[in-house]
Write a protein that holds these residues in place. Structure first.
Motif, PDB file in Angstrom:
ATOM      1  N   ILE A 138      10.724   4.140 -12.326  1.00  0.00           N
ATOM      2  CA  ILE A 138       9.950   4.842 -13.346  1.00  0.00           C
ATOM      3  C   ILE A 138      10.128   6.346 -13.183  1.00  0.00           C
ATOM      4  CG2 ILE A 138       8.189   3.032 -13.549  1.00  0.00           C
ATOM      5  CD1 ILE A 138       6.381   4.899 -11.805  1.00  0.00           C
ATOM      6  N   LYS A 141       4.068   8.783 -15.397  1.00  0.00           N
ATOM      7  CA  LYS A 141       2.808   8.129 -15.072  1.00  0.00           C
ATOM      8  C   LYS A 141       2.517   7.002 -16.047  1.00  0.00           C
ATOM      9  CE  LYS A 141      -2.153   9.148 -14.755  1.00  0.00           C
ATOM     10  NZ  LYS A 141      -3.183  10.219 -14.875  1.00  0.00           N
ATOM     11  N   GLY A 144       4.280   3.954 -15.051  1.00  0.00           N
ATOM     12  CA  GLY A 144       3.687   3.367 -13.856  1.00  0.00           C
ATOM     13  C   GLY A 144       2.410   2.610 -14.131  1.00  0.00           C
ATOM     14  N   PHE A 147       1.935  -1.235 -14.535  1.00  0.00           N
ATOM     15  CA  PHE A 147       2.088  -2.118 -13.379  1.00  0.00           C
ATOM     16  C   PHE A 147       0.814  -2.106 -12.531  1.00  0.00           C
ATOM     17  CE2 PHE A 147       6.273  -1.040 -14.771  1.00  0.00           C
ATOM     18  CZ  PHE A 147       7.068  -2.145 -14.499  1.00  0.00           C
ATOM     19  N   GLN A 149       0.694  -1.230  -9.405  1.00  0.00           N
ATOM     20  CA  GLN A 149       0.735  -0.045  -8.549  1.00  0.00           C
ATOM     21  C   GLN A 149       2.027   0.718  -8.816  1.00  0.00           C
ATOM     22  OE1 GLN A 149      -0.601   2.517  -7.187  1.00  0.00           O
ATOM     23  NE2 GLN A 149      -1.753   1.362  -5.606  1.00  0.00           N
ATOM     24  N   TYR A 150       1.989   2.022  -8.565  1.00  0.00           N
ATOM     25  CA  TYR A 150       3.192   2.831  -8.737  1.00  0.00           C
ATOM     26  C   TYR A 150       3.091   4.080  -7.882  1.00  0.00           C
ATOM     27  CZ  TYR A 150       0.531   6.060 -11.695  1.00  0.00           C
ATOM     28  OH  TYR A 150      -0.387   6.965 -12.151  1.00  0.00           O
ATOM     29  N   ASP A 151       4.235   4.740  -7.694  1.00  0.00           N
ATOM     30  CA  ASP A 151       4.264   6.028  -7.010  1.00  0.00           C
ATOM     31  C   ASP A 151       5.401   6.845  -7.602  1.00  0.00           C
ATOM     32  OD1 ASP A 151       3.325   7.768  -4.716  1.00  0.00           O
ATOM     33  OD2 ASP A 151       5.475   7.620  -4.295  1.00  0.00           O
ATOM     34  N   TYR A 156       9.050   4.365  -8.191  1.00  0.00           N
ATOM     35  CA  TYR A 156       8.968   2.912  -8.382  1.00  0.00           C
ATOM     36  C   TYR A 156       7.552   2.499  -8.783  1.00  0.00           C
ATOM     37  CZ  TYR A 156      13.515   1.263  -6.740  1.00  0.00           C
ATOM     38  OH  TYR A 156      14.849   0.974  -6.637  1.00  0.00           O
ATOM     39  N   ALA A 157       7.494   1.433  -9.567  1.00  0.00           N
ATOM     40  CA  ALA A 157       6.244   0.732  -9.855  1.00  0.00           C
ATOM     41  C   ALA A 157       6.471  -0.737  -9.542  1.00  0.00           C
ATOM     42  CB  ALA A 157       5.846   0.922 -11.312  1.00  0.00           C
ATOM     43  N   TRP A 158       5.372  -1.446  -9.252  1.00  0.00           N
ATOM     44  CA  TRP A 158       5.512  -2.855  -8.905  1.00  0.00           C
ATOM     45  C   TRP A 158       4.211  -3.611  -9.196  1.00  0.00           C
ATOM     46  CZ3 TRP A 158       5.285   1.190  -5.514  1.00  0.00           C
ATOM     47  CH2 TRP A 158       4.202   1.235  -4.619  1.00  0.00           C
ATOM     48  N   ALA A 219       4.080   5.559  -1.081  1.00  0.00           N
ATOM     49  CA  ALA A 219       4.253   4.239  -1.689  1.00  0.00           C
ATOM     50  C   ALA A 219       4.013   3.130  -0.666  1.00  0.00           C
ATOM     51  CB  ALA A 219       5.656   4.115  -2.279  1.00  0.00           C
TER      52      ALA A 219
END
Length: 716
Positions: A138, A141, A144, A147, A149-151, A156-158, A219
């Protein structure tokens, strides 16, 4: 009959006598006077209470309180957790204090999770699933927020798959239930998720290089604390978090064994404050942050001092492994924890140990016992934790496991040494116990949570090793002695130096007067030897008692059986309180001018009836006001030598207008530098008056119930 079927039938028949005797509470005994006795002068083993553990001293009486023995759940719980039969048997054998080892610690592995396209692990148990799924790159914001969670720094988001690790969690829940109120669960990580690594593999770095991406500290901290918070909310018992494992190790990408991640001291210095902050953000401030699980006391000596001192101060406990150790490096580790004012755990060790002299099936048990003695004596930790308790699996349907194991092959494990203390037979759904298992029980069943480790004699030249512990409340004393000789050893165990000043004399005698002794031993082979055998009343062929206890002298006279592990427990006598006798008050005859009162109450229209039976007004219960949060005083406070200063720790209590009812304790990591003069518990703050005694630095820790805060104080 096929060759494979014939092999399984034979294995099933032969294994029967080896399986789960502990779960049936069958502790076997045998004639213990076989073999030669070394009849030279008595060897003396002494206990030194001045050399004792001070870690986890919650009573502030300088007697550290042992928290227990345990095992990592990684990897055996991941392997057996699918089976209710195996999970029940294993947790009974390891965590039940009546039927099993009485462990109180379980280390839960938060799997990083490898790239789904990788298939390089060749063990049946060590591919631990991660919780992060659908990792997506990503740049904003808004992306993100689609999802779980993201950072943005990591890019990355997951999402989270909360059903990813059912097997290990099944065992964690059962272990906590079997262990009861003393259970301590620790969440630890072997590696970040693969997309947070430099190599893209959770097994290690390319050419064993550092593998946590420098832009993924936040993260990774989010991942660990999100998982921990979720599990705690679901009722799993976790009290500490360790974000790394053997960070100096040579973990290599695509290795066939396990997850692992090298993290250099500079990166650890950056990571620890980030994890601490994430714990606070996720409401995990009641949890212990532990570190750094170096593989040995030697590595701890080499690398821990390179971590920034401010980051070191974030730790609430030092966790260390003991795959190699010696007296000097262990002394450094012990001192480092004391200087920080934090607790110390020996959090992982095992090996294919083999000790003794012509010891046969006792070899592995004696090897484990010798190592336990050294680690407990050198480090004086508040916990001792085994690595993978079940490291061998038998499963004809799994290509990575042996199809079967014969009775002789099981015996060879104990003769030659092996990892783990039990074997899981998935074909028969049986947990097979070993002599090494019973060897560990000589410690874990008798050195209980709350006891204090004491110094005791080990004589390597005579192949005798001992570990001692003391209950500072009751005075009960335990000493475990290992004899690696093939001859029995006449021995005197001297407990006369025991200090009873801490004993609760309202409940116990405060001395060895009228105390009794219990003697338990493991020796011989598994089928016919002694497994936690009660040999308290054992006699020689001439009817002489083998082990005698002299309470007035504080000494045990005993003969240590060849190749044996013997535990001596001295039970101090409880004080018998005199019965309370209620003497009825003398009756009186009313005088002529005072009307008699009927025993049967009378009633009137305006006066309620009063029962002849006296009533007791219900006692008002004190209203509890738990502390919800404590904030540190100023991060760094400087005081001139000889002066005093009051430190203010802001608190938030459940009822904000009143002081907390939780027990408030204040400690200084270095009492010679700063002493605590006065503590004041108020509605919105806890004030601590300290006096500077000596130049240096110390950590002041304030604890209210389960909440705590720390402040560094420098004296110049």
């Amino acid at each position: 009959m096929s060759k494979t079927l014939f092999r399984k039938v034979i294995a099933t028949t032969l294994i029967g006598s080896l399986t789960l005797s502990v779960l049936c509470n069958v502790h076997t005994t045998c004639n213990t006077n076989n073999g030669k006795v070394k009849a030279a002068e008595n060897t003396v083993i002494s206990v030194d209470p001045t050399n004792r553990s001070t870690f986890h001293d919650t009573n502030h009486n300088s007697y550290g309180e042992f928290q227990g023995f345990g095992t990592s759940l990684c990897w055996w719980a991941n392997r057996v957790g699918y089976s209710e039969a195996l999970s029940e048997q294993a947790t009974d054998a390891f965590y039940d204090k009546e039927k099993g080892l009485g462990m109180t610690i379980g280390r839960y592995n938060i799997g990083g999770g490898d790239d789904p396209s990788h298939d390089h692990i060749t063990r049946s148990d060590s591919k631990i699933p991660g919780y992060a799924v659908n990792p997506t790159k990503i740049t904003t914001k808004e992306e993100g927020e689609q999802f779980d969670q993201y950072d943005l720094t990591a890019g990355y988001a997951w999402n989270y798959d909360w059903n990813a690790d059912k097997n290990q969690l099944n065992v964690l829940m059962k272990a906590a239930k079997k262990a009861g109120e003393n259970f301590l669960g620790e969440a630890f990580s072997n590696s970040p998720p693969y997309f947070m690594t430099n190599s893209g593999c959770s097994s290690g770095g390319v050419n064993s290089a550092e593998n946590l991406r420098s832009d993924c500290h936040v993260a990774f901290a989010k991942y660990l604390t999100d998982v921990t918070k979720h599990l705690k909310e679901k009722g799993y018992s976790l009290s500490s978090l360790e974000p790394m494992n053997e960070p100096s190790g040579g973990w290599t990408a695509l290795n066939s064994k396990q997850e692992g991640c090298k993290i250099e001291p500079d990166s650890i210095s950056a990571l620890l404050p980030v994890v601490k902050n994430a714990m606070l953000t996720n409401g995990l401030n009641d949890m212990v942050l532990a570190g750094c699980d170096y593989s040995s006391t030697t590595d701890t000596n080499a690398f821990f001092s390179k971590i920034d001192s401010t980051s070191q101060s974030m730790l609430d406990r030092m966790d260390i492994h003991c795959y190699t150790y010696n007296k000097s490096s262990a002394a450094y580790t012990r001192q480092a924890a004391q200087d920080l004012g934090v607790n110390l755990w020996m959090s992982e060790v095992d090996g294919s140990y083999s000790e003794g002299t012509n010891a046969q099936e006792m070899s592995a048990a004696l090897g484990l016992s010798k190592n336990m003695t050294g680690q407990l004596n050198y480090l004086m930790p508040s916990a001792w934790v085994l690595w993978d308790a079940i490291d061998i699996h038998i499963d004809a349907n799994n290509k990575y496991d042996a199809d079967s194991k014969s009775a002789e092959e099981y015996k060879d494990l104990d003769k030659n040494g092996f990892w783990g203390i039990a074997v899981a037979d998935h074909n028969q759904e049986k947990i097979v116990l070993t002599k090494k298992y019973y060897g560990m029980g000589q410690y874990s069943r008798y050195i209980k949570p709350g006891y204090t480790l004491l110094g005791s004699t080990s004589l390597s030249s005579k192949k005798l090793y001992s570990t001692a512990a003391f209950d500072a409340t009751s005075g009960d004393t335990v000493i475990v002695v290992t004899n690696l000789n093939d001859e029995a050893q006449n021995t005197e165990i001297d407990l006369s130096a025991i200090d009873f000043s801490t004993v609760d004399t309202q409940k116990y005698t405060g001395s060895f007067a009228q105390s009794t002794m219990e003697v338990i031993r493991t020796s011989g082979d598994l089928a016919n030897g002694e497994n936690w055998a009660d040999v308290t009343s054992e006699t020689t062929d001439s009817s002489t008692t083998v082990s005698t206890w002299n309470p007035s002298a504080g000494k045990i006279s005993t003969t240590l059986k060849a190749n044996s592990i013997t535990t001596y427990v001295i039970h101090c006598k409880k004080v018998e309180k005199a019965p309370v006798i209620n003497t009825p008050a003398p009756s009186t005859t009313p005088s002529a001018d005072i009307p008699a009162v009927s025993a049967k109450p009378t009633t009137s229209t305006d006066t309620p009836a009063v029962s002849a039976k006296p009533t007791t007004a219900p006692s008002a219960k004190a209203v509890k006001n738990p502390c919800k949060k404590i904030k540190s005083a100023k991060k760094n406070i400087t005081i001139k030598k000889g002066s005093s200063k009051t430190l203010t720790f802001p608190v938030m209590n459940t009822v904000t207008s009143k002081k907390t009812t939780d027990k408030v304790t204040v400690t200084s990591s270095k009492k010679k530098i700063v002493t605590i003069k006065k503590t004041t518990n108020a509605a919105k703050k806890i004030s601590v008056k300290v006096k500077a005694r000596k130049k240096g630095k110390t950590i002041i820790t304030v604890k209210a119930g389960k909440k705590r805060a720390k402040t560094i104080v420098k004296v110049k």
